[in-house]
Design a protein around this motif. Structure first.
Motif, PDB file in Angstrom:
ATOM      1  N   ASP A  43       0.808  -1.227   0.000  1.00  0.00           N
ATOM      2  CA  ASP A  43       0.000   0.000   0.000  1.00  0.00           C
ATOM      3  C   ASP A  43       0.833   1.264   0.000  1.00  0.00           C
ATOM      4  O   ASP A  43       0.286   2.369   0.115  1.00  0.00           O
ATOM      5  N   SER A  44       2.156   1.140  -0.152  1.00  0.00           N
ATOM      6  CA  SER A  44       3.024   2.313  -0.057  1.00  0.00           C
ATOM      7  C   SER A  44       3.702   2.601  -1.391  1.00  0.00           C
ATOM      8  O   SER A  44       4.128   1.687  -2.093  1.00  0.00           O
ATOM      9  N   TYR A  45       3.836   3.897  -1.707  1.00  0.00           N
ATOM     10  CA  TYR A  45       4.574   4.293  -2.908  1.00  0.00           C
ATOM     11  C   TYR A  45       6.085   4.316  -2.657  1.00  0.00           C
ATOM     12  O   TYR A  45       6.867   4.376  -3.600  1.00  0.00           O
ATOM     13  N   THR A  46       6.456   4.255  -1.384  1.00  0.00           N
ATOM     14  CA  THR A  46       7.871   4.105  -1.010  1.00  0.00           C
ATOM     15  C   THR A  46       7.962   2.962   0.002  1.00  0.00           C
ATOM     16  O   THR A  46       8.249   3.181   1.178  1.00  0.00           O
ATOM     17  N   PRO A  47       7.709   1.735  -0.437  1.00  0.00           N
ATOM     18  CA  PRO A  47       7.621   0.613   0.506  1.00  0.00           C
ATOM     19  C   PRO A  47       8.987   0.251   1.091  1.00  0.00           C
ATOM     20  O   PRO A  47      10.035   0.610   0.533  1.00  0.00           O
ATOM     21  N   PRO A  48       9.003  -0.452   2.211  1.00  0.00           N
ATOM     22  CA  PRO A  48      10.267  -0.887   2.804  1.00  0.00           C
ATOM     23  C   PRO A  48      11.089  -1.689   1.798  1.00  0.00           C
ATOM     24  O   PRO A  48      10.565  -2.597   1.145  1.00  0.00           O
ATOM     25  N   TRP A  49      12.355  -1.337   1.669  1.00  0.00           N
ATOM     26  CA  TRP A  49      13.274  -2.014   0.752  1.00  0.00           C
ATOM     27  C   TRP A  49      12.733  -2.039  -0.675  1.00  0.00           C
ATOM     28  O   TRP A  49      13.042  -2.932  -1.461  1.00  0.00           O
ATOM     29  N   GLU A  50      11.903  -1.017  -0.985  1.00  0.00           N
ATOM     30  CA  GLU A  50      11.304  -0.859  -2.313  1.00  0.00           C
ATOM     31  C   GLU A  50      10.437  -2.052  -2.730  1.00  0.00           C
ATOM     32  O   GLU A  50      10.033  -2.159  -3.878  1.00  0.00           O
TER      33      GLU A  50
END
Length: 775
Positions: A347-354
């Protein structure tokens, strides 16, 4: 054998409340199109992903100065100039741009319901693993509402069905949004809206279409929303496509929703369930017959709280095992992208570790249950990813190292890029990614015994990865061939003068992977009768690889020197690759090394190891290989209690899906192992916790299908289905005998704990305890 699951409650995650939290929402997916179901009564939010939506495009960014500094870096490492070597490597080896771009969300479908101002009563939100259908049901006033959600591989659409029991009582609106990168949506027909977007100027463009089909009442568009008014029911059909697969994603989306709209909802649902259930129902597990019905009456989040408080719940372990299989079916299908760090759910546009493919263990762990747990076709997207990597990997091998073959480092992305990615020495400079990934093709062959696959797909990849390593390794000054510069992911050592370092020559994991790959290539070339020249080169090189070494703490050494560890409780336990998934350390064949592996684990755990979900999952597999069922079970409990969200997704933290897959593989590994040319039954059964049980549908190397039943912690019967004609060897702690399924005699020999017989393709055999062998 008994009919597994008869009379038992269904495999469901269920809750008595909706959620605003993403890590409590319920995941659905068809391999490529995923959704997270929050279930709010008044305003439903379905967060959506499509597996090809990655930001940006591919980059050719190998460092042009790498080759001219490679020999100097190696010389510094061999001379003990640790800080100088790492300082130079950061400049000479790292790529630019430094990081791959991220995997991103498709957007949200928001559904707003009229006359939902009163509190919802009798609320239930659930996910049925046997049908891959999520449901939400509740009552407002005197009207009952029900929603059903699924993502259909059969029709390539996500389906949301809303019904109410009051005629004409359903009025709602639906719209699409992609905040904060919302490019807007538009109505293109009275019953259809469309959202388009792009992931960067040089990135993928995509389309999402939603079509509403109402029963009674009517549908119209107002602005960019679908308005459903006075209906008895409505079905929303969602399709998404990108330019990664289609030159005209809008046309592809509209074709799918129109085709689905031509079908009755009941047929869409039936097609979805039939296609999915054929895969899911291949494996059944029962370790909780007496308690399952009672425990299943509790909501899943409540059961999780009880486990955290120390209660036993084997029914939840069953659910957790099958949830891993559900997730793999839902995020990795033939034709889809491989499962990334979050499967397809992000759900993120900058997720953890991409949310990339981290290939120093995490991507590999995603696929550990594929073969053993009856989902071999779910492995195929990983093979497709490897094929996309090969051209990039050849160029990286040549540009960085002046070597033939193909190489990859610790990360890749949808494009299959292979350069040294990142800024951290502790993770980036690790050139064994391609070698480890290629072993997945070898495993697929070992489970299927498909020689055509071996010759045409597996061996060419394996051989090319081996060619790189032959060219890359250097003499360490003592006659050994070693890799380097490299690291032991992602750990640091301490030199005698107190200097901390990552970069080294010949770390244990590297040499274990090299040994495993070279042996696999040699065996494969014998089988397909090809490449004798390469085989002879590999034979010569293997003789020069350093052996596995035992250090001053009685542990498996992580580096060529017996350095102190900067973090003795580090999450990576890379030096035990040889125990799992490798086979160089074996409790039967190499007991001294197995004892050292046990000491390694105990030392890691005593210093705080296992604190991340995926690491704990790997530990389950380690203890299973060591034959310690009680320890493996204890770490299952700890994984569920400490590293699992209310929706049973793995908590790294944050969410990372590899822990789910690793745990499912570990539970299978406790009940069946098939490495080393022997099928071992119940090798790590936790006899006190799982006294009675049975499992159906596991697969073993050699193309065998296995069913096992046990009572009071002891084997009662196993069924072995032979997919190929050949020798079958079975190990158990007590003496066995073998007969045909119909009771006819089978010629077999007992050699200690191993029974051996000639199996015929298509035949099923019964394996039972020999008379007089019971305790």
């Amino acid at each position: 054998m008994t009919e597994l699951g008869k009379g038992r409650p269904p495999l469901k995650l269920w809750y008595e409340k909706w959620t605003a939290k993403w890590d409590e929402a319920l995941p659905i997916g068809n391999g490529r199109l995923g959704g997270m179901i929050h279930g709010a009564p008044a305003q439903e939010k379905i967060q959506m992903n499509e597996d090809t939506i990655w930001y940006g495009g591919p980059k050719q960014a190998n460092n042009p100065d790498a080759q001219s500094h490679l020999a100097e870096i190696r010389r510094m490492l061999m001379q003990g100039k640790q800080e100088e070597a790492e300082h130079l490597s950061r400049m000479a080896l790292m790529s630019g741009p430094k990081y791959y771009s991220p995997y991103q969300p498709l957007g949200d479908l928001l559904v707003w319901f009229l006359h939902h101002q009163l509190p919802a009563e009798a609320y239930v939100r659930e996910l049925d693993l046997e049908t891959a259908v999520a449901t939400v049901s509740y009552r407002i006033g005197t009207t009952s509402y029900r929603r059903e959600y699924f993502s259909s591989a059969a029709d390539q659409v996500m389906v949301v069905r809303v019904t109410c029991d009051h005629p004409g009582g359903l009025t709602c609106s639906a719209n699409l949004m992609r905040r904060p990168f919302d490019g807007g949506s538009r109505a293109i027909a009275a019953d259809t809206i469309l959202m388009e977007g792009e992931s960067g100027t040089d990135g993928i463009r995509f389309t999402c279409a939603v079509k509403a089909v109402a029963e009674e009442g009517f549908v119209r568009t107002i602005g960019d929303s679908l308005s459903v008014e006075g209906a008895n029911a409505v079905t929303f059909l969602i399709a998404a496509e990108s330019t990664f697969r289609s030159a005209k994603p809008e046309d592809a989306c509209l074709a799918r929703v129109e085709a689905a709209a031509a079908e009755r909802y009941e047929q869409l649902k039936r097609s979805h369930i039939e296609e999915y259930a054929e895969k899911f129902n291949r494996v059944l597990l029962n370790i909780s017959a007496e308690t399952a019905e009672v425990q299943a009456k509790l909501p899943t989040d409540r059961r999780l709280e009880l486990v955290k408080a120390g209660h036993e719940d084997n029914s939840l372990v069953e659910l957790f095992f099958q949830y891993g299989r559900y997730l793999l079916i839902s995020c990795s299908r033939p034709g889809s992208m491989a499962a990334n760090l979050q499967g397809i759910w992000n759900d993120s546009y900058t997720p953890p570790w991409e949310s990339k493919y981290t290939i120093n263990i995490n991507t590999e762990m995603n696929y550990w249950p594929a073969e053993s747990c009856g989902l071999a076709e779910c492995h195929e997207p990983l093979f497709d990813l490897i094929e996309r990597m090969r051209p990039h990997g050849r160029k990286t091998a040549q540009d960085l190292y002046g070597c033939e073959g193909f190489v990859a480092h610790h990360n890749t992305n949808i494009w299959g890029e292979t350069r040294i990615e990142g800024m951290l020495i502790s993770s980036s400079i690790w050139p064994l990614g391609a070698a480890w990934l290629s072993l997945h093709l070898w495993e697929h062959y070992r489970y299927s015994m498909d020689v055509t696959f071996l010759a045409e797909q597996a061996y060419p990849v394996m051989a090319e990865a081996a060619e790189f390593l032959l060219a890359y390794m250097v003499d360490d000054g003592q006659g050994h061939l070693v890799t380097g510069p490299s690291i032991s992911p992602e750990n640091k050592f301490v030199l005698p003068d107190g200097t901390r370092g990552n970069l080294c020559m010949g770390p244990a994991m590297d040499m274990q992977i090299v040994h495993t790959l070279f042996h696999a290539c040699m065996e494969a070339s014998h089988i397909i009768q090809a490449d004798g020249t390469l085989r002879r080169r590999l034979e010569a090189a293997i003789k020069r690889l350093p052996d596995i070494r035992i250090g001053k703490h009685g542990q498996i050494m992580e580096w060529l020197e017996d350095y102190e560890e900067a973090e003795p409780g580090h999450r990576h336990i890379s030096q035990l690759f040889a125990l799992h998934p490798g086979e160089m350390i074996d409790k039967h064949q190499t007991p001294e090394l197995a004892e050292a592996a046990k000491q390694t684990l105990q030392r890691r755990l005593a210093n705080g190891g296992g604190h991340t979900g995926w690491s704990r999952a790997w530990i389950i597999n380690f203890w299973a290989r060591l034959g310690d069922g009680a320890a493996a079970y204890e770490h299952i409990r700890k994984l569920i209690a400490a590293s699992t969200y209310p929706n049973l997704l793995d908590c790294h933290p944050p969410f990372q899906i590899d822990g789910n897959f690793g745990a499912t593989a570990g539970i299978a590994e406790m009940l069946l192992q098939s490495h080393g040319g022997v099928i071992e039954l119940l090798p790590a059964l936790p006899k006190a916790a799982w006294q009675d049980g049975e499992i159906k549908g596991l697969r073993a190397r050699g193309a065998f299908g296995i069913n096992i039943r046990w009572r009071a912690g002891q084997l009662q019967e196993a069924q072995i289905r032979a997919g190929q004609t050949g020798t079958c060897r079975i190990r158990y702690e007590q003496q066995l005998f073998v007969q045909c399924e119909d009771g006819a005699a089978v010629a077999f020999t007992n050699n200690g704990a191993i029974v051996e017989f000639a199996a015929q393709a298509g035949q099923t055999y019964r394996v039972l305890l020999a008379e007089g062998s019971c305790d």
